[in-house]
Design a protein around this motif. Structure first.
Motif, PDB file in Angstrom:
ATOM      1  N   UNK A 148      50.178  38.190  52.795  1.00 55.05           N
ATOM      2  CA  UNK A 148      50.335  36.737  52.646  1.00 55.05           C
ATOM      3  C   UNK A 148      49.612  35.998  53.760  1.00 55.05           C
ATOM      4  N   UNK A 149      49.753  36.507  54.989  1.00 55.15           N
ATOM      5  CA  UNK A 149      49.087  35.868  56.122  1.00 55.15           C
ATOM      6  C   UNK A 149      47.566  35.919  55.973  1.00 55.15           C
ATOM      7  N   UNK A 150      47.035  37.059  55.550  1.00 52.60           N
ATOM      8  CA  UNK A 150      45.592  37.180  55.363  1.00 52.60           C
ATOM      9  C   UNK A 150      45.103  36.252  54.251  1.00 52.60           C
ATOM     10  N   UNK A 151      45.916  36.097  53.215  1.00 53.33           N
ATOM     11  CA  UNK A 151      45.556  35.185  52.125  1.00 53.33           C
ATOM     12  C   UNK A 151      45.494  33.750  52.624  1.00 53.33           C
ATOM     13  N   UNK A 152      46.466  33.364  53.435  1.00 49.74           N
ATOM     14  CA  UNK A 152      46.482  32.005  53.998  1.00 49.74           C
ATOM     15  C   UNK A 152      45.287  31.781  54.921  1.00 49.74           C
ATOM     16  N   UNK A 196      40.927  21.506  48.228  1.00 46.83           N
ATOM     17  CA  UNK A 196      42.181  22.110  47.769  1.00 46.83           C
ATOM     18  C   UNK A 196      42.208  22.198  46.242  1.00 46.83           C
ATOM     19  N   UNK A 197      41.692  21.156  45.572  1.00 48.02           N
ATOM     20  CA  UNK A 197      41.704  21.128  44.108  1.00 48.02           C
ATOM     21  C   UNK A 197      40.864  22.276  43.520  1.00 48.02           C
ATOM     22  N   UNK A 198      39.809  22.625  44.207  1.00 50.40           N
ATOM     23  CA  UNK A 198      38.942  23.701  43.751  1.00 50.40           C
ATOM     24  C   UNK A 198      39.568  25.068  44.007  1.00 50.40           C
ATOM     25  N   UNK A 199      40.194  25.230  45.169  1.00 45.12           N
ATOM     26  CA  UNK A 199      40.669  26.543  45.596  1.00 45.12           C
ATOM     27  C   UNK A 199      42.026  26.934  45.025  1.00 45.12           C
ATOM     28  N   UNK A 200      42.941  25.984  44.917  1.00 40.54           N
ATOM     29  CA  UNK A 200      44.317  26.341  44.544  1.00 40.54           C
ATOM     30  C   UNK A 200      44.414  27.109  43.222  1.00 40.54           C
ATOM     31  N   UNK A 201      43.769  26.660  42.147  1.00 42.28           N
ATOM     32  CA  UNK A 201      43.868  27.445  40.898  1.00 42.28           C
ATOM     33  C   UNK A 201      43.324  28.865  41.050  1.00 42.28           C
ATOM     34  N   UNK A 202      42.238  29.016  41.790  1.00 39.52           N
ATOM     35  CA  UNK A 202      41.651  30.339  41.987  1.00 39.52           C
ATOM     36  C   UNK A 202      42.573  31.245  42.791  1.00 39.52           C
ATOM     37  N   UNK A 203      43.213  30.697  43.815  1.00 40.15           N
ATOM     38  CA  UNK A 203      44.114  31.493  44.644  1.00 40.15           C
ATOM     39  C   UNK A 203      45.380  31.868  43.879  1.00 40.15           C
ATOM     40  N   UNK A 204      45.923  30.943  43.110  1.00 39.07           N
ATOM     41  CA  UNK A 204      47.124  31.259  42.318  1.00 39.07           C
ATOM     42  C   UNK A 204      46.838  32.384  41.330  1.00 39.07           C
ATOM     43  N   UNK A 205      45.709  32.292  40.661  1.00 34.71           N
ATOM     44  CA  UNK A 205      45.359  33.302  39.663  1.00 34.71           C
ATOM     45  C   UNK A 205      45.080  34.649  40.334  1.00 34.71           C
ATOM     46  N   UNK A 206      44.347  34.641  41.452  1.00 34.83           N
ATOM     47  CA  UNK A 206      44.029  35.889  42.155  1.00 34.83           C
ATOM     48  C   UNK A 206      45.281  36.525  42.739  1.00 34.83           C
ATOM     49  N   UNK A 207      46.185  35.715  43.241  1.00 42.06           N
ATOM     50  CA  UNK A 207      47.428  36.240  43.812  1.00 42.06           C
ATOM     51  C   UNK A 207      48.280  36.914  42.732  1.00 42.06           C
ATOM     52  N   UNK A 208      48.369  36.270  41.574  1.00 43.84           N
ATOM     53  CA  UNK A 208      49.140  36.850  40.470  1.00 43.84           C
ATOM     54  C   UNK A 208      48.492  38.143  39.985  1.00 43.84           C
ATOM     55  N   UNK A 209      47.160  38.154  39.920  1.00 43.93           N
ATOM     56  CA  UNK A 209      46.443  39.351  39.480  1.00 43.93           C
ATOM     57  C   UNK A 209      46.690  40.506  40.445  1.00 43.93           C
ATOM     58  N   UNK A 210      46.635  40.242  41.747  1.00 46.25           N
ATOM     59  CA  UNK A 210      46.832  41.298  42.745  1.00 46.25           C
ATOM     60  C   UNK A 210      48.236  41.879  42.657  1.00 46.25           C
ATOM     61  N   UNK A 211      49.246  41.021  42.536  1.00 48.19           N
ATOM     62  CA  UNK A 211      50.626  41.505  42.472  1.00 48.19           C
ATOM     63  C   UNK A 211      50.858  42.329  41.202  1.00 48.19           C
ATOM     64  N   UNK A 212      50.255  41.889  40.101  1.00 46.67           N
ATOM     65  CA  UNK A 212      50.398  42.649  38.853  1.00 46.67           C
ATOM     66  C   UNK A 212      49.732  44.009  38.978  1.00 46.67           C
ATOM     67  N   UNK A 213      48.543  44.023  39.564  1.00 42.55           N
ATOM     68  CA  UNK A 213      47.808  45.269  39.706  1.00 42.55           C
ATOM     69  C   UNK A 213      48.559  46.252  40.603  1.00 42.55           C
ATOM     70  N   UNK A 214      49.087  45.769  41.714  1.00 42.52           N
ATOM     71  CA  UNK A 214      49.789  46.643  42.650  1.00 42.52           C
ATOM     72  C   UNK A 214      51.090  47.163  42.047  1.00 42.52           C
ATOM     73  N   UNK A 215      51.727  46.353  41.191  1.00 44.07           N
ATOM     74  CA  UNK A 215      53.015  46.756  40.616  1.00 44.07           C
ATOM     75  C   UNK A 215      52.859  47.868  39.585  1.00 44.07           C
ATOM     76  N   UNK A 216      51.667  48.018  39.020  1.00 42.35           N
ATOM     77  CA  UNK A 216      51.442  49.083  38.061  1.00 42.35           C
ATOM     78  C   UNK A 216      51.417  50.425  38.770  1.00 42.35           C
ATOM     79  N   UNK A 217      51.819  51.457  38.074  1.00 45.40           N
ATOM     80  CA  UNK A 217      51.680  52.803  38.623  1.00 45.40           C
ATOM     81  C   UNK A 217      50.234  53.232  38.480  1.00 45.40           C
ATOM     82  N   UNK A 218      49.847  54.271  39.203  1.00 45.61           N
ATOM     83  CA  UNK A 218      48.481  54.774  39.116  1.00 45.61           C
ATOM     84  C   UNK A 218      48.165  55.240  37.697  1.00 45.61           C
ATOM     85  N   UNK A 219      49.159  55.801  37.013  1.00 44.85           N
ATOM     86  CA  UNK A 219      48.943  56.273  35.653  1.00 44.85           C
ATOM     87  C   UNK A 219      48.619  55.120  34.725  1.00 44.85           C
TER      88      UNK A 219
END
Length: 339
Positions: A203-207, A220-243
């Motif tokens: 979280x700190x590195x993202x900030x 801020x208007x340009x970055x916020x949508x991109x950061x929200x989408x990238x953050x959600x993508x990263x959490x989803x990816x990490x939550x998946x198992x390797x399989x």
């Protein structure tokens, strides 16, 4: 490391290894042809400097294609006899060319431990003049882009960034495809979550990334949508198992044969990529009332399995290319006049 690898012992030891492993560990090469090719490459590294040409007679040439595996194999031949002697002290050992990370099991006696550590370092240096710099034994160290620590009997990692890093990200005024910024943010945030054991570090590195991009001129208007989408993508990816992630990364068979590449210099006023893709589909890949390109055959009656267009942008010449002098030849005295 490259320039300190002596050519003669490297050629001798690597050639012996190649000949010994032919038909055993590896089956895809002819040892005689390969060793002769290595000798040609590593004894004939030619360098152009001004109006002069030089042949490197010592060390491995920087930038030549075989240099990384050459360096890796050369010291591995020492490691395969050295490391088994220290199996009681080395819990973990990994090397990436000339960067090594290991976990050392401390001896109960501090004095004996210091003697063992000194002996190990001495034996590491005993390979054809290669010299290694060791950091002191510690519960935390830097390896590549990681800070690796041992805390509460657990190994933790976080991102390491050099103090000299200026974070000169591409500014919004630069003529780059729109996907460049999206790719930077998505890839960086996924990297933070992959490499940081503590989610608070990610979280700190993202900030910090967000603040640095703001400082480069993004809004801020340009970055916020991109950061929200990238953050959600990263959490989803990490939550998946390797399989679960494995099917995503599986390579489609013959996928390169099924696509063509269109290389274009990027210009912001040119038609966007989706327009080119639409034209490709309408007029080439799937024309109306015509057979699909992937169903057609060529003049030899062989199939044409192309079903995808990849647009590969490259940058046009910039001010640096126009103003920065890349050669000294023809400017002042020739280099040969100084010899």
């Amino acid at each position: 490391m490259y320039t300190n690898i002596k050519t003669d012992p490297a050629l001798t030891s690597i050639s012996e290894y190649i000949r010994a492993e032919e038909g055993k560990s590896f089956h895809h090469y002819n040892s005689t042809a390969l060793t002769e090719a290595l000798e040609i490459v590593f004894r004939n590294n030619l360098i152009n400097f001004g109006d002069t040409y030089w042949r490197q007679i010592s060390g491995t040439g920087m930038g030549i294609s075989p240099a990384p595996p050459w360096a890796t194999i050369f010291f591995a031949l020492h490691e395969r006899t050295l490391l088994p002697r220290w199996k009681n002290n080395l819990l973990f050992y990994r090397r990436f060319i000339d960067d090594i990370f290991g976990i050392w099991l401390m001896d109960d006696c501090p004095t004996h431990n210091d003697e063992l550590w000194a002996s190990f370092k001495t034996q590491m240096q005993q390979w054809h003049g290669l010299s290694w710099d060791f950091s002191p034994l510690s519960r935390s160290c830097t390896f590549m882009d990681l800070t690796i620590s041992i805390a509460a009997n657990k190994i933790t990692t976080t991102i390491y960034e050099k103090p000299q890093n200026l974070y000169l990200y591409i500014p919004p005024s630069s003529a780059h495809p729109k996907g460049t910024l999206r790719g930077l943010i998505t890839g960086s945030i996924l990297r933070f979550y992959r490499l940081c054991t503590n989610p608070a570090d990610a979280t700190q590195k993202t900030q910090q990334l967000y603040s640095r991009l703001i400082q480069r001129g993004y809004t801020h208007e340009h970055l916020l949508p991109l950061f929200h989408k990238a953050n959600a993508h990263a959490k989803t990816h990490i939550s998946r198992t390797q399989l679960n992630n494995e099917p995503i990364h599986q390579h489609k068979p013959n996928s390169l044969q099924q696509r063509v590449f269109l290389h274009l210099p990027y210009h912001p006023n040119d038609p966007p990529a989706h327009t080119i893709q639409s034209l490709w589909k309408t007029h080439v890949s799937e024309p109306i009332n015509e057979p699909k390109l992937s169903k057609m055959t060529n003049y030899q009656n062989a199939p044409t399995p192309i079903d995808q267009l990849t647009i590969a942008y490259h940058r046009p010449p910039n001010l640096r290319n126009k103003l920065s002098i890349r050669t000294i030849h023809g400017r002042g005295r020739d280099v040969s006049s100084f010899l």
